[in-house]
Design an enzyme around this catalytic site. Structure first.
Site, mmCIF file in Angstrom:
data_model
loop_
_atom_site.group_PDB
_atom_site.id
_atom_site.type_symbol
_atom_site.label_atom_id
_atom_site.label_comp_id
_atom_site.label_asym_id
_atom_site.label_seq_id
_atom_site.Cartn_x
_atom_site.Cartn_y
_atom_site.Cartn_z
ATOM 1 N N LYS A 169 0.885 -1.202 -0.023
ATOM 2 C CA LYS A 169 -0.109 -0.140 0.175
ATOM 3 C C LYS A 169 0.793 1.271 0.090
ATOM 4 O O LYS A 169 1.767 1.448 0.744
ATOM 5 C CB LYS A 169 -0.879 -0.051 1.319
ATOM 6 C CG LYS A 169 -2.077 1.010 1.140
ATOM 7 C CD LYS A 169 -2.830 0.888 2.701
ATOM 8 C CE LYS A 169 -4.215 1.722 2.607
ATOM 9 N NZ LYS A 169 -4.755 1.640 3.968
ATOM 10 N N SER A 204 -9.765 2.108 2.981
ATOM 11 C CA SER A 204 -8.946 3.042 2.006
ATOM 12 C C SER A 204 -8.070 2.002 1.129
ATOM 13 O O SER A 204 -7.621 2.291 0.209
ATOM 14 C CB SER A 204 -7.972 3.569 2.804
ATOM 15 O OG SER A 204 -7.150 2.945 3.688
ATOM 16 N N SER A 220 -9.605 -0.326 7.171
ATOM 17 C CA SER A 220 -9.215 -0.043 5.843
ATOM 18 C C SER A 220 -8.553 -1.360 4.973
ATOM 19 O O SER A 220 -8.133 -1.623 4.065
ATOM 20 C CB SER A 220 -8.106 0.989 5.774
ATOM 21 O OG SER A 220 -8.708 2.388 6.025
#
Lengths: 487, 493, 99
Positions: free
Chosen positions: A76, A151, A175
């Site tokens: 990420k 997210s 997330s």
């Protein structure tokens, strides 16, 4: 399309260590897959083919061995990678190349895992759909017109689309788990302090937790074991042995849950969820009972205040954490025309560099911390946090783990929740309590609703991460896995 | 109104906030070095540059030093406390928040006793807390590095993150006209205490100790007045001057029927008065909250007890002991203390000088020089080792008093150690007997009448010939030795 | 009654160094009002005697030893800087605190 990308990380690892496959072959197959589908998925913000192949070559040369050596991974974009662009999906960090690796990235490198690239996300991890990425949303491989969750939608979509077998996510309010749920993949939020935050660009320091994403529970546990463990550079890192999550996942695969008590959170098992989500959840409970688990209904009366408490605590911390983005030491600077003062340039830079959701949360957090409002908002939210923790503690006196749907709704169409921020916040209704408590939780695919994946959440006591892996693996063995349609 | 008239009418209340930069090897929250004078931005890392993702880890030595300062100031040590974030934007602060302490300081409720004019005053300590320093900003394009008129600024973060301890007094009323002197005595005492702990070099000139002074005036029997905070007070002398000038300024306003505004003022070293800072429309809201990246501090009581037991001798106790050792009066010791010379003299003695010799140089020539230069004695340019070396040269007869003064002047001017200055300036007592004998004989030959008088027993006339010899040897001979030799050559000794 | 006014949002944006536009102010004021009315529900919980939780793990006294670790080089430190000069970060003029 290469079949290699369909293999689990566990299988790839075995075949690489037995030299049946080379790490370069495996990495190349995934890079090819990325090249083939990225225009439709857009899971990555940056692909580092060179770096990944270099790492693979070192594994093939026998320089690094280990449980996941040679198995590629996506990271990420909120986690720093030395010399590789890291933006947190924000314009304010466009082009920034960190001079250092996050601790978890160091561990991936030490484990010989080629890093394919950096995945898309909501800007600074604020959002539940990747629609708040400054670089465009990621599309859900199950339906390209729908959100992949957030997210960490990029990490979840990358593994759902077979672009990577594993990915790193971060979970502040859900997330990792919510994207896992809506993409039919597994996502685990470890115990807070169980995985290092050093090098994770902070959103909400007291809640942020890096964790593993995979297509199977065992793969996820293998990555968890590589990532986790004490880090002296993170003051909040727990200096205790990491629970043996891999063994627990393998134990769970046997499909025997005799003697395990599952607590159904009463407050989260009702009409807050879509009917399809609730159906899959109930069917999964039945499947678990068949495996020998005992179901107990548990009340956690303060969970209903978790969402409001979270939306005070997280923005408050964020307003302070994001103050460093001022155009002085790194990142964007705009408006410096020689006539303006620093104060003006800073304000123009932050205005241009941050997206609307980030700005909303900075303003909200600044408000909640202001003198005169602190006690009513931030202070009160921290007290509610204590009560939520007590709810968990008393629940775990009765049961081994708590269960709920991961998120109240399946992947929704783009644009359907952006106009009303609060509707977006509801996506994290069931995942947030765990973050406030600090314990571990995992989302595992448990069924489909109108052709879209539904996630089942298992929450465990702090430092009992192994428990949730056992239950998750058992559920997986009972309900099977879910494959998205061909892209 | 004269100062004395003001103090018959108004009562001052003072308070002091002092920042001490700790002398730890590394910064408070990262492992960067703290060396003074390094190239800009070479003692920085992801943590102290506030790069995205970096996290702080507290330096044990910083916590320990803060607790020791607290104990030395008779404070209670918190059983549990947290660091807090103080949020405001400023470019020399990399995170745009300062890691500090808010309502949970590490040390609270202590005191310091100071003696002025033979009377002891107790200054209450409100709190001692730990925080971090900022970077340094250079202002370019305006007049002489000032922020005003500058077109741009350049930032060096080497200092950012160095541990700072803030020591805040309780408001001190009832000091009357002595308030300025007591304020100065407090800061001097604090400096001596901190120095005795070895946790900081406490050099005001280098900024490792900095003071803010709060001052207010009220009429007797009335409530305390509105206070002003004077920043930029960077020497002991300035502490006294700042309080005095602020008392005078406020009194003039009050006497005119004016009002004092709560504001930040800046002390001007050149003029000795204070100037207003920028008035802010609204008070700054720092939005303090507990620092989530650092875990609470809960000092083990056994550790605190051991730190308490290992505290060094109190400067006041030590002064009493030294006074005895040096054999000087209470009044003399007081002036040594007020001159900031206690440690300097002590170190000079430790380096081999006699107590009288050490005190003579520091309280005489060097004190005069410090006064001329308007600096604290410790900053005058001579070290205790140099003064001790000087005194040894005098004791060995290599320098006489006059030459020693010249050598000391060279030392203060930065020409090196006394031996270097002697060599470079060619200053040494001439005790080469051959050369001296020749000089004496020359003097006798050149002044036959005087020589005859001396031979006749008028020994008092010898002075003229000694003077002549001193002149030809350019003062480098020992006058006593010249006299003896002269009398010997004339056969009268 | 609105929980937060447009003026308050403008003030908060200034405090946060965000040069928000007029349109953003209008939009944020409305949105933040909805959010605040919702999060204000934390006030419904009776929690006077409840201690606040700032950290979710009960750790205390985590320290490092006072031992230097390598710093970045000056080039590395300045590598991301929008503007630098002679080893320092360059910024526009700072508003004068003294005038």
């Amino acid at each position: 399309m290469s079949d290699l990308t369909r293999l689990s990380a566990a299988s790839l690892s075995k075949m690489i260590s037995s030299r049946e496959l080379s790490a370069v072959e495996v990495t190349t197959a995934h890079l090819d897959r990325i090249a083939a589908v990225e225009d439709r998925v857009h899971a990555f913000l940056h692909v580092d083919a060179e770096g990944a192949l270099d790492a693979a070559r070192r594994v093939d040369a026998g320089e690094i061995t280990g449980p996941l050596a040679g198995v590629p991974i996506a990271v990420k974009d909120v986690v720093t990678t030395k010399g590789v662009p890291t933006t947190a999906a924000s314009k304010i960090l466009e082009g920034w190349k960190p001079p250092y690796d996050a601790t978890i990235v160091e561990r991936l490198k030490q484990a010989g895992m080629p890093i394919l690239g950096k995945t898309n996300m909501d800007e600074f991890a604020m959002g539940s759909s990747t629609e708040y990425s400054a670089y465009g949303a990621t599309n859900n491989p199950w339906d390209l017109g729908r959100i992949p969750g957030g997210s960490g939608g990029g990490s979840a979509a990358a593994i759902a689309a077979y672009e990577a077998p594993l990915a790193i996510g971060t979970d502040t309010g859900g997330s990792i788990r919510q994207p896992g749920a809506v993409t039919g993949t597994v996502g685990a939020k470890p115990t807070y302090g169980g995985t290092s935050r050093y090098g994770l660009i902070a959103f909400s320091s007291s809640l942020d937790t890096p964790g593993p994403c995979g297509r199977t529970v065992e793969d996820t546990a293998l990555l968890h074991a590589v990532m986790a463990g004490h880090d002296p550079r993170d003051s909040t890192s727990i200096n205790q042995p990491v629970p043996d999550v891999v063994a627990a996942a393998r134990l769970g695969k046997n499909g025997d849950l005799s003697g395990v008590k599952l607590g159904v959170v009463k407050e989260f098992a009702g009409d807050g969820s879509e009917p399809g989500v609730l159906n899959s959840f109930k069917e999964s409970l039945e499947a678990l009972v068949k495996l020998g688990a005992e179901i107990v209904e548990v009340s956690c009366p303060h969970f209903e205040y978790a969402l409001p408490a979270y939306y005070l605590i997280a923005p408050s911390e964020a307003s302070s954490n994001l103050a460093r983005f001022d155009g002085v030491r790194y990142g964007l600077r705009t408006g410096d025309d020689g006539s303006r003062s620093l104060e003006e340039v800073m304000s123009l830079t932050r205005e241009a560099g941050f997206g609307p959701e980030v700005k909303r949360r900075i303003i909200l957090g600044t408000y909640a911390l202001s003198s005169g409002y602190y006690d009513a908002y931030y202070g009160q939210a921290q007290k509610v946090r204590t009560l939520i923790t007590r709810d968990f503690q008393s629940a775990f006196e009765q049961v081994d783990v708590l269960v709920s749907p991961t998120t109240p709704f399946v992947a929704f169409p783009f644009g359907s929740r952006t106009s009303d921020p609060y509707q977006m916040y509801l996506a994290d209704l069931f995942t947030i309590p765990t973050n406030l408590y600090g314990g571990p939780a995992i989302s595992v695919p448990c069924g489909l609703s109108e052709g879209l994946p539904v996630g089942f959440q298992i929450m465990a006591p702090t430092m009992a991460d192994d428990r949730m892996y056992r239950v998750a693996a058992a559920l997986e063995s009972a309900v099977g896995s879910f494959t998205p349609p061909e892209l | 109104m004269t100062y004395d008239e003001i103090l018959t009418k108004y009562e001052p209340v003072i308070g002091l906030e002092t920042h001490v930069e700790l002398g730890t090897r590394t910064k408070m929250f990262c492992g960067c070095k703290t060396d003074f004078g390094a190239e800009p931005n070479t003692q920085v890392c992801p943590v102290c540059l506030a790069l995205p993702g970096a996290l702080p880890v507290a330096n044990r030595a910083g916590i320990e030093a803060t607790i020791r300062i607290g104990l030395a100031l008779n404070c209670d040590i918190a059983e549990w406390c947290r660091m807090a974030r103080k949020n405001y934007f400023y470019p020399d602060m990399p995170k745009n928040f300062q890691t500090s302490q808010y309502d949970e300081p590490l040390c609270t409720d202590g005191y310091v006793d100071v003696t002025v004019n033979g009377t002891e005053y107790r200054i209450g300590i409100e709190r001692v807390h730990l925080e971090e320093d900022t970077g340094k900003t250079l202002h370019v394009g305006g007049a002489t590095g000032r922020i005003h008129g500058a077109t741009e600024s350049l930032v060096d973060y080497n200092r950012a993150g160095i541990p700072l301890v803030e020591i805040v007094t309780k408001p001190v009323p009832g000091l009357g006209a002595l308030a300025p002197e007591i304020a100065k005595a407090y800061v001097a005492e604090l400096r001596d205490i901190v120095r005795s702990l070895g946790v900081s070099d406490v050099r005001m000139e280098q900024g490792s100790m900095r003071c803010d002074v709060n001052t207010s005036l009220n009429l007797p029997g009335e409530e305390w007045g509105t206070r002003t905070e004077t920043k930029n007070v960077n020497s002991l002398r300035s502490v006294e001057r700042a309080v005095r000038s602020e008392i005078i300024r406020q009194a003039a306003i009050l006497d005119d029927g004016g009002k004092i505004f709560q504001e930040t003022r800046h002390f001007q070293e050149t003029t000795g008065d204070t100037r207003p800072g920028r008035s802010k429309e609204t008070a700054t809201d720092y939005r303090y909250f507990p620092e989530p990246d650092l875990v609470p501090i809960a000092p083990d009581p056994a550790w605190v007890a051991s730190l308490r037991e290992s505290l060094p001798e109190k400067p006041s106790v030590k002064r009493a002991r030294l006074r005895e050792d040096w054999g000087i009066s209470e009044v003399d010791m007081q002036s040594v203390t007020n001159a900031g010379a206690v440690e300097l003299i002590e170190e000079t003695i430790a380096a081999g000088a006699s107590p009288a010799g050490a005190r003579k140089w520091w309280m005489g020539e060097l004190a005069r020089r410090a006064n001329e230069l308007d600096v604290d004695l410790a900053e005058v340019g001579a070290t205790p080792a140099q003064v001790a070396a000087l005194q040894k040269l005098v004791d060995a007869g290599k320098l006489n008093d006059k030459l020693a003064r010249q050598v000391l002047e060279g030392v203060v001017a930065g020409e090196g150690d006394p031996a270097d200055v002697m060599a470079a300036r060619g200053l040494e007592v001439v005790n080469d007997t051959g050369a001296l004998t020749k000089a004496v004989d020359d003097a006798i030959a050149a002044n036959p009448e005087i020589a005859a008088k001396i031979r006749d027993g008028k020994v008092a006339a010898a002075g003229a010939l000694v003077g002549a010899v001193m002149k030809t040897t350019r003062g480098q001979a020992d006058a006593k030795a010249v006299r003896e030799l002269l009398l010997e050559r004339l056969g009268v000794s | 009654m609105a929980a937060i006014s447009r003026e308050e949002v403008a003030h908060l944006a200034r405090l946060s160094r965000l040069a928000v536009t007029e349109q953003e102010l209008d939009r944020f004021a409305g949105q933040l009002d909805v959010i605040l009315q919702s999060v204000a529900r934390v006030g419904e919980v009776a929690a006077e005697d409840i201690p606040p939780t700032s950290h979710s793990v009960p750790l205390t006294n985590v320290y490092r030893d006072d031992v230097p670790t390598p710093s970045l080089t000056q080039d590395e430190a300045l590598s991301g800087a929008p503007d630098a000069f002679e080893g320092r970060f360059r910024v526009p003029r700072i508003l004068d605190e003294e005038d």
